[in-house]
Design a protein around this motif. Structure first.
Motif, PDB file in Angstrom:
ATOM      1  N   ASN A 297     -11.554   3.062   4.341  1.00 45.12           N
ATOM      2  CA  ASN A 297     -10.152   3.423   4.106  1.00 45.12           C
ATOM      3  C   ASN A 297      -9.344   2.922   5.301  1.00 45.12           C
ATOM      4  N   ASN A 298      -8.852   1.697   5.155  1.00 43.83           N
ATOM      5  CA  ASN A 298      -8.224   1.003   6.292  1.00 43.83           C
ATOM      6  C   ASN A 298      -6.730   0.754   6.102  1.00 43.83           C
ATOM      7  N   ALA A 299      -6.269   0.680   4.844  1.00 47.56           N
ATOM      8  CA  ALA A 299      -4.878   0.273   4.574  1.00 47.56           C
ATOM      9  C   ALA A 299      -3.897   1.157   5.337  1.00 47.56           C
ATOM     10  N   GLY A 300      -2.843   0.541   5.825  1.00 46.48           N
ATOM     11  CA  GLY A 300      -1.864   1.374   6.526  1.00 46.48           C
ATOM     12  C   GLY A 300      -0.628   0.616   6.938  1.00 46.48           C
TER      13      GLY A 300
ATOM     14  N   GLY B  34      -6.229  -7.647   3.553  1.00 47.54           N
ATOM     15  CA  GLY B  34      -5.582  -8.957   3.677  1.00 47.54           C
ATOM     16  C   GLY B  34      -5.134  -9.303   5.080  1.00 47.54           C
ATOM     17  N   SER B  35      -5.257  -8.373   6.015  1.00 46.40           N
ATOM     18  CA  SER B  35      -4.681  -8.594   7.349  1.00 46.40           C
ATOM     19  C   SER B  35      -5.497  -7.847   8.397  1.00 46.40           C
ATOM     20  N   GLY B  36      -5.320  -8.227   9.637  1.00 43.58           N
ATOM     21  CA  GLY B  36      -5.786  -7.449  10.789  1.00 43.58           C
ATOM     22  C   GLY B  36      -7.213  -6.945  10.705  1.00 43.58           C
ATOM     23  N   LEU B  37      -7.365  -5.643  10.850  1.00 43.06           N
ATOM     24  CA  LEU B  37      -8.711  -5.045  10.901  1.00 43.06           C
ATOM     25  C   LEU B  37      -9.427  -5.173   9.565  1.00 43.06           C
ATOM     26  N   GLY B  38      -8.702  -4.959   8.452  1.00 41.21           N
ATOM     27  CA  GLY B  38      -9.344  -5.032   7.142  1.00 41.21           C
ATOM     28  C   GLY B  38      -9.919  -6.416   6.870  1.00 41.21           C
TER      29      GLY B  38
ATOM     30  N   GLN C  92      -5.546  -6.206  -6.392  1.00 39.09           N
ATOM     31  CA  GLN C  92      -4.311  -5.591  -5.930  1.00 39.09           C
ATOM     32  C   GLN C  92      -4.458  -4.073  -6.000  1.00 39.09           C
ATOM     33  N   GLN C  93      -4.033  -3.387  -4.953  1.00 35.25           N
ATOM     34  CA  GLN C  93      -4.094  -1.925  -4.965  1.00 35.25           C
ATOM     35  C   GLN C  93      -3.057  -1.336  -4.013  1.00 35.25           C
ATOM     36  N   ASP C  94      -2.281  -0.400  -4.541  1.00 29.53           N
ATOM     37  CA  ASP C  94      -1.504   0.481  -3.676  1.00 29.53           C
ATOM     38  C   ASP C  94      -2.341   1.742  -3.552  1.00 29.53           C
ATOM     39  N   VAL C  95      -2.774   2.072  -2.345  1.00 25.85           N
ATOM     40  CA  VAL C  95      -3.739   3.178  -2.178  1.00 25.85           C
ATOM     41  C   VAL C  95      -3.168   4.531  -2.579  1.00 25.85           C
TER      42      VAL C  95
ATOM     43  N   GLY D 181      -4.557  -0.395  20.392  1.00 21.88           N
ATOM     44  CA  GLY D 181      -4.286  -1.675  21.043  1.00 21.88           C
ATOM     45  C   GLY D 181      -5.175  -2.818  20.599  1.00 21.88           C
ATOM     46  N   ILE D 182      -5.495  -2.866  19.325  1.00 24.25           N
ATOM     47  CA  ILE D 182      -6.257  -4.014  18.803  1.00 24.25           C
ATOM     48  C   ILE D 182      -5.243  -5.029  18.276  1.00 24.25           C
ATOM     49  N   ASP D 183      -5.486  -6.286  18.591  1.00 25.99           N
ATOM     50  CA  ASP D 183      -4.502  -7.339  18.325  1.00 25.99           C
ATOM     51  C   ASP D 183      -4.420  -7.663  16.826  1.00 25.99           C
TER      52      ASP D 183
ATOM     53  N   ALA E 294       5.269  10.882  12.264  1.00 24.60           N
ATOM     54  CA  ALA E 294       4.634  10.918  10.940  1.00 24.60           C
ATOM     55  C   ALA E 294       3.277  10.220  10.966  1.00 24.60           C
ATOM     56  N   TYR E 295       3.212   9.124  11.700  1.00 21.37           N
ATOM     57  CA  TYR E 295       1.942   8.383  11.825  1.00 21.37           C
ATOM     58  C   TYR E 295       0.879   9.274  12.458  1.00 21.37           C
ATOM     59  N   THR E 296       1.258   9.981  13.540  1.00 25.25           N
ATOM     60  CA  THR E 296       0.265  10.826  14.214  1.00 25.25           C
ATOM     61  C   THR E 296      -0.157  11.992  13.317  1.00 25.25           C
TER      62      THR E 296
ATOM     63  N   ILE F 289      -2.196  -4.093  -1.033  1.00 24.70           N
ATOM     64  CA  ILE F 289      -0.950  -4.052  -1.801  1.00 24.70           C
ATOM     65  C   ILE F 289      -0.403  -5.468  -1.952  1.00 24.70           C
ATOM     66  N   ASP F 290      -0.739  -6.315  -0.994  1.00 27.29           N
ATOM     67  CA  ASP F 290      -0.357  -7.727  -0.991  1.00 27.29           C
ATOM     68  C   ASP F 290      -1.565  -8.542  -1.483  1.00 27.29           C
ATOM     69  N   LEU F 291      -1.586  -8.804  -2.797  1.00 28.23           N
ATOM     70  CA  LEU F 291      -2.759  -9.468  -3.394  1.00 28.23           C
ATOM     71  C   LEU F 291      -2.994 -10.859  -2.806  1.00 28.23           C
TER      72      LEU F 291
HETATM   73  N1  LIG Z   1      -4.464  -2.348  15.309  1.00 25.74           N
HETATM   74  C1  LIG Z   1      -4.634  -1.233  16.013  1.00 25.74           C
HETATM   75  O1  LIG Z   1      -4.675  -1.237  17.248  1.00 25.74           O
HETATM   76  C2  LIG Z   1      -4.795   0.080  15.307  1.00 25.74           C
HETATM   77  C3  LIG Z   1      -4.833   1.243  16.095  1.00 25.74           C
HETATM   78  C4  LIG Z   1      -5.018   2.464  15.468  1.00 25.74           C
HETATM   79  C5  LIG Z   1      -5.199   2.545  14.092  1.00 25.74           C
HETATM   80  N2  LIG Z   1      -5.129   1.398  13.355  1.00 25.74           N
HETATM   81  C6  LIG Z   1      -5.281   1.545  11.895  1.00 25.74           C
HETATM   82  O2  LIG Z   1      -6.082   0.499  11.377  1.00 25.74           O
HETATM   83  C7  LIG Z   1      -5.693   0.201  10.035  1.00 25.74           C
HETATM   84  C8  LIG Z   1      -5.432  -1.297   9.892  1.00 25.74           C
HETATM   85  O3  LIG Z   1      -4.337  -1.647  10.734  1.00 25.74           O
HETATM   86  P1  LIG Z   1      -4.031  -3.136  11.211  1.00 25.74           P
HETATM   87  O4  LIG Z   1      -3.710  -3.046  12.645  1.00 25.74           O
HETATM   88  O5  LIG Z   1      -5.095  -4.055  10.748  1.00 25.74           O
HETATM   89  O6  LIG Z   1      -2.642  -3.402  10.434  1.00 25.74           O
HETATM   90  P2  LIG Z   1      -2.126  -4.635   9.538  1.00 25.74           P
HETATM   91  O7  LIG Z   1      -0.680  -4.363   9.368  1.00 25.74           O
HETATM   92  O8  LIG Z   1      -2.557  -5.923  10.123  1.00 25.74           O
HETATM   93  O9  LIG Z   1      -2.881  -4.441   8.152  1.00 25.74           O
HETATM   94  C9  LIG Z   1      -2.612  -3.376   7.276  1.00 25.74           C
HETATM   95  C10 LIG Z   1      -2.886  -3.823   5.844  1.00 25.74           C
HETATM   96  O10 LIG Z   1      -2.663  -2.694   4.972  1.00 25.74           O
HETATM   97  C11 LIG Z   1      -1.954  -3.158   3.816  1.00 25.74           C
HETATM   98  N3  LIG Z   1      -1.228  -2.044   3.210  1.00 25.74           N
HETATM   99  C12 LIG Z   1      -0.110  -1.423   3.668  1.00 25.74           C
HETATM  100  N4  LIG Z   1       0.266  -0.452   2.825  1.00 25.74           N
HETATM  101  C13 LIG Z   1      -0.635  -0.445   1.803  1.00 25.74           C
HETATM  102  C14 LIG Z   1      -0.799   0.339   0.626  1.00 25.74           C
HETATM  103  N5  LIG Z   1       0.084   1.316   0.297  1.00 25.74           N
HETATM  104  N6  LIG Z   1      -1.857   0.095  -0.184  1.00 25.74           N
HETATM  105  C15 LIG Z   1      -2.728  -0.905   0.117  1.00 25.74           C
HETATM  106  N7  LIG Z   1      -2.615  -1.699   1.208  1.00 25.74           N
HETATM  107  C16 LIG Z   1      -1.584  -1.469   2.043  1.00 25.74           C
HETATM  108  C17 LIG Z   1      -1.036  -4.257   4.344  1.00 25.74           C
HETATM  109  O11 LIG Z   1      -0.581  -5.116   3.310  1.00 25.74           O
HETATM  110  C18 LIG Z   1      -1.947  -4.941   5.365  1.00 25.74           C
HETATM  111  O12 LIG Z   1      -2.692  -5.988   4.777  1.00 25.74           O
HETATM  112  C19 LIG Z   1      -4.445   1.079   9.763  1.00 25.74           C
HETATM  113  O13 LIG Z   1      -4.831   2.240   9.070  1.00 25.74           O
HETATM  114  C20 LIG Z   1      -3.967   1.418  11.161  1.00 25.74           C
HETATM  115  O14 LIG Z   1      -3.190   2.585  11.204  1.00 25.74           O
HETATM  116  C21 LIG Z   1      -4.930   0.175  13.928  1.00 25.74           C
END
Ligand SMILES: NC(=O)c1ccc[n+]([C@@H]2O[C@H](COP(=O)([O-])OP(=O)(O)OC[C@H]3O[C@@H](n4cnc5c(N)ncnc54)[C@H](O)[C@@H]3O)[C@@H](O)[C@H]2O)c1
Length: 253
Positions: free
Chosen positions: A86-89, A15-19, A58-61, A187-189, A152-154, A38-40
């Motif tokens: 596997n992108n959620a985070g 729903g956001s960003g990279l996914g 909708q899915q909580d991973v 550093g991806i926007d 924890a993230y690392t 998680i945010d349908l």
């Molecule tokens: N943006 C970057 O520069 C960057 C750098 C390194 C790694 N990443 C990784 O790329 C992935 C995507 O990050 P992003 O930057 O697009 O972030 P983002 O916050 O824009 O998107 C993350 C998405 O994951 C969803 N999410 C969160 N918890 C969840 C759960 N328990 N179950 C299902 N969905 C869930 C959120 O609702 C959101 O839509 C992540 O794993 C992040 O760690 C991103």
């Protein structure tokens, strides 16, 4: 166009960003895409904009049972998946001195348990595919060089990196038609890097053209690599790790 024609993909955190960018780019390349988040609402908006090639669920991973439902719903809607991203985070701040066990467990459950459950569910059905299949795990530059504000993230991303190789090697040993690779962006926007605790600075970078000095990467920079790794063009690539960081790993400033 058409590099993923005939492929069926599941993208988590879509729903956001990279996914979001990965799902849109997969659809542009001809894939049918199941977007989960998680945010349908956010995933539904992206899926609706893509059209009939996409559905949102909708899915909580972290929810083990839900992974079975997602795979079954994918099969019912389109067929057996060939691609899982596997992108959620989420990112929770805390150093080795300030991070509580509760926060550590929350972070690693989403970022590590969630990826484990996804890989397991995907291998379970992809192993019988008659077309090559690909699992792509979003790790991070933080897994390769450490990042002290986010212990924890690392830890979770380091686990994703090595788990990816174990999944890939298992599939190879078992002669399954499944490759598995990890991506290591930095550093991806996206909303994640713009949040206050992460504090990434820099101008947004356009999808194409020259990267501005100090600029952030564009989500398409990751999505385009995902297309390559998801497609059969990368058929000889498994257990690999691919930075998308504009050289940050080797030149941090
Ligand atoms: N943006 C970057 O520069 C960057 C750098 C390194 C790694 N990443 C990784 O790329 C992935 C995507 O990050 P992003 O930057 O697009 O972030 P983002 O916050 O824009 O998107 C993350 C998405 O994951 C969803 N999410 C969160 N918890 C969840 C759960 N328990 N179950 C299902 N969905 C869930 C959120 O609702 C959101 O839509 C992540 O794993 C992040 O760690 C991103």
């Amino acid at each position: 166009m058409g590099r993923l024609k005939g492929k069926i993909a599941i993208v988590t955190g879509a729903g956001s960003g990279l996914g979001k960018a990965i799902s849109e780019t997969f659809a542009d390349e001809g894939a049918q895409v199941v977007l989960t988040d998680i945010d349908l609402d956010s995933a539904t908006k992206v899926a609706n904009a893509i059209g009939t090639q996409a559905i949102a669920l909708q899915q909580d991973v972290v929810d083990e049972q839900r992974w079975d439902d997602i795979v079954q719903a994918t099969i019912d809607a389109f067929g057996t998946p060939h691609i899982l991203v596997n992108n959620a985070g989420l990112v929770l701040p805390g150093t080795i001195e300030s991070c509580s066990l509760e926060l550590f467990r929350k972070q690693t459950s989403v970022m590590l348990d969630g990826v484990f459950l996804g890989c397991r569910a995907a291998v379970n059905v992809m192993k019988a595919n008659d077309q090559p299949s690909s699992i792509i795990n979003l790790s991070s530059m933080a897994a390769l060089q450490g990042y002290s504000p986010f212990i924890a993230y690392t830890a979770a991303k380091g686990g994703v990196r090595s788990m990816t190789k174990s999944v890939a090697l298992h599939c190879k040993e078992q002669n399954y038609p499944i490759r598995c690779n990890s991506l290591h962006p930095a550093g991806i926007d996206t909303p994640m890097v713009r949040q206050e605790s992460v504090g990434a600075a820099g101008d947004a970078t356009p999808a194409t053209g020259i990267i501005p000095l100090g600029g952030l990467g564009h989500p398409d920079d990751v999505a385009k690599l995902c297309v390559y790794l998801a497609s059969d063009e990368s058929r000889f690539m498994t257990a690999g790790e691919y930075p998308v960081d504009n050289g940050l790993l080797y030149k941090p400033d």
